[in-house]
Design an enzyme around this catalytic site. Structure first.
Site, PDB file in Angstrom:
ATOM      1  N   SER A 134     -11.107  -3.152  12.918  1.00 38.36           N
ATOM      2  CA  SER A 134     -11.791  -4.366  12.483  1.00 38.36           C
ATOM      3  C   SER A 134     -12.649  -4.969  13.606  1.00 38.36           C
ATOM      4  O   SER A 134     -12.393  -4.760  14.792  1.00 38.36           O
ATOM      5  CB  SER A 134     -10.776  -5.411  12.021  1.00 38.36           C
ATOM      6  OG  SER A 134      -9.958  -4.861  11.012  1.00 38.36           O
TER       7      SER A 134
HETATM    8  N1  SAM Z   1      -5.377  -2.949  12.228  1.00 40.38           N
HETATM    9  C1  SAM Z   1      -6.220  -1.804  12.389  1.00 40.38           C
HETATM   10  C2  SAM Z   1      -6.794  -1.696  13.768  1.00 40.38           C
HETATM   11  O1  SAM Z   1      -6.580  -2.583  14.596  1.00 40.38           O
HETATM   12  O2  SAM Z   1      -7.443  -0.674  14.027  1.00 40.38           O
HETATM   13  C3  SAM Z   1      -7.314  -1.709  11.357  1.00 40.38           C
HETATM   14  C4  SAM Z   1      -6.772  -1.306  10.073  1.00 40.38           C
HETATM   15  S1  SAM Z   1      -7.845  -0.604   8.894  1.00 40.38           S
HETATM   16  C5  SAM Z   1      -8.970  -1.892   8.543  1.00 40.38           C
HETATM   17  C6  SAM Z   1      -6.676  -0.603   7.525  1.00 40.38           C
HETATM   18  C7  SAM Z   1      -5.584   0.418   7.669  1.00 40.38           C
HETATM   19  O3  SAM Z   1      -4.646   0.180   6.626  1.00 40.38           O
HETATM   20  C8  SAM Z   1      -6.061   1.848   7.500  1.00 40.38           C
HETATM   21  O4  SAM Z   1      -5.708   2.601   8.623  1.00 40.38           O
HETATM   22  C9  SAM Z   1      -5.328   2.328   6.254  1.00 40.38           C
HETATM   23  O5  SAM Z   1      -4.972   3.695   6.281  1.00 40.38           O
HETATM   24  C10 SAM Z   1      -4.103   1.431   6.254  1.00 40.38           C
HETATM   25  N2  SAM Z   1      -3.404   1.273   4.976  1.00 40.38           N
HETATM   26  C11 SAM Z   1      -3.905   1.097   3.727  1.00 40.38           C
HETATM   27  N3  SAM Z   1      -2.910   0.965   2.833  1.00 40.38           N
HETATM   28  C12 SAM Z   1      -1.741   1.038   3.530  1.00 40.38           C
HETATM   29  C13 SAM Z   1      -0.360   0.961   3.173  1.00 40.38           C
HETATM   30  N4  SAM Z   1       0.050   0.774   1.905  1.00 40.38           N
HETATM   31  N5  SAM Z   1       0.560   1.080   4.147  1.00 40.38           N
HETATM   32  C14 SAM Z   1       0.190   1.277   5.434  1.00 40.38           C
HETATM   33  N6  SAM Z   1      -1.105   1.368   5.847  1.00 40.38           N
HETATM   34  C15 SAM Z   1      -2.049   1.235   4.904  1.00 40.38           C
END
Ligand code: SAM
Length: 225
Positions: free
Chosen positions: A66
């Site tokens: 993000s």
């Molecule tokens: N917090 C992260 C960072 O600092 O890089 C950015 C996260 S990215 C915007 C969203 C993440 O949520 C992705 O890596 C995606 O694979 C994960 N995601 C989506 N649904 C999920 C779930 N049900 N459980 C765990 N992770 C999930």
């Protein structure tokens, strides 16, 4: 110059000043953490030179790290304190987990993509973030084995607020989560647990996140139930 050897500290300081402070981020602990965590260590090697750009960056598998301002705003809204036990849903690169780990006591971060979780784990270890633990799984169900939490941050957008996450908050705990009826646009909600059965909800404004895919999220990456 080898990007591994480049000193990014002046870019990090400028990011804190221009992207965060000037746009209203006030929390001293959040500003200090964002000024300390080396964002360049969490982005893919090809993006190191643009690690402090004012935007999200691709981290592979259709996912993103993000924008710094969004990480700071969410961390501020969570009101994390020293010693807090925190859950992050959506480890991605591990960057936001590292920022939360600088402020709180212990962070559990859950990621559905094993390949991202493994990379994030390696980056967190290399950066000495020993209080951040990465778990592979469906974070829409929370992490019952480690509950309850003082703060829960969801960094992917779901169609609703997952009941499991609400139930895994301590009394007084805060949950920050993007929620929206379509896969690409959400409102950032802050839910506070006031008692066993009472919760208050605040809308912090419009955001864009990748979908939260899971049992209590969207059923697939296209954002369908
Ligand atoms: N917090 C992260 C960072 O600092 O890089 C950015 C996260 S990215 C915007 C969203 C993440 O949520 C992705 O890596 C995606 O694979 C994960 N995601 C989506 N649904 C999920 C779930 N049900 N459980 C765990 N992770 C999930």
């Amino acid at each position: 110059m080898n990007p591994e050897c480049k000193d990014f500290s002046k870019f990090r300081a400028a990011m804190v000043e221009l992207q965060l402070k000037r746009r209203g981020v006030k929390s001293a602990v959040v500003l200090a953490a964002m000024g300390k965590v080396r964002r360049e260590a969490f982005v893919p090697r090809a993006f190191r030179d643009v690690a402090y750009d004012d935007r999200p960056l691709d981290i592979g598998l259709g996912q993103t790290i993000s924008q710094p301002l969004v990480v700071a705003m969410m961390a501020e809204a969570l009101e994390v304190k020293d010693g807090d036990k925190i859950l992050e849903v959506g480890t991605g690169s591990g960057y936001a987990a590292a920022v939360l780990g600088e402020i709180g006591g212990e962070v559990f971060s859950i990621e559905r993509h094993r390949a991202l979780a493994e990379k994030a784990r390696a980056a967190l270890k290399a950066e000495g973030c020993d209080n951040v633990h990465v778990v592979v799984g469906d974070g829409s169900l929370g992490l019952a084995a480690e509950a309850p939490f003082d703060a829960i941050l969801v960094t992917a957008g779901g169609p609703n607020v997952p009941e499991s996450l609400k139930q895994q908050l301590k009394i007084g705990g805060r949950l920050v989560i993007p929620v929206g009826g379509t896969r690409s646009f959400q409102d950032l909600l802050k839910i506070t647990r006031n008692s066993e059965t009472e919760f208050t909800e605040e809308n912090l404004g419009g955001v864009r996140f990748v979908p939260l895919v899971g049992e209590e999220g969207w059923k697939d990456d296209s954002g369908n139930f």
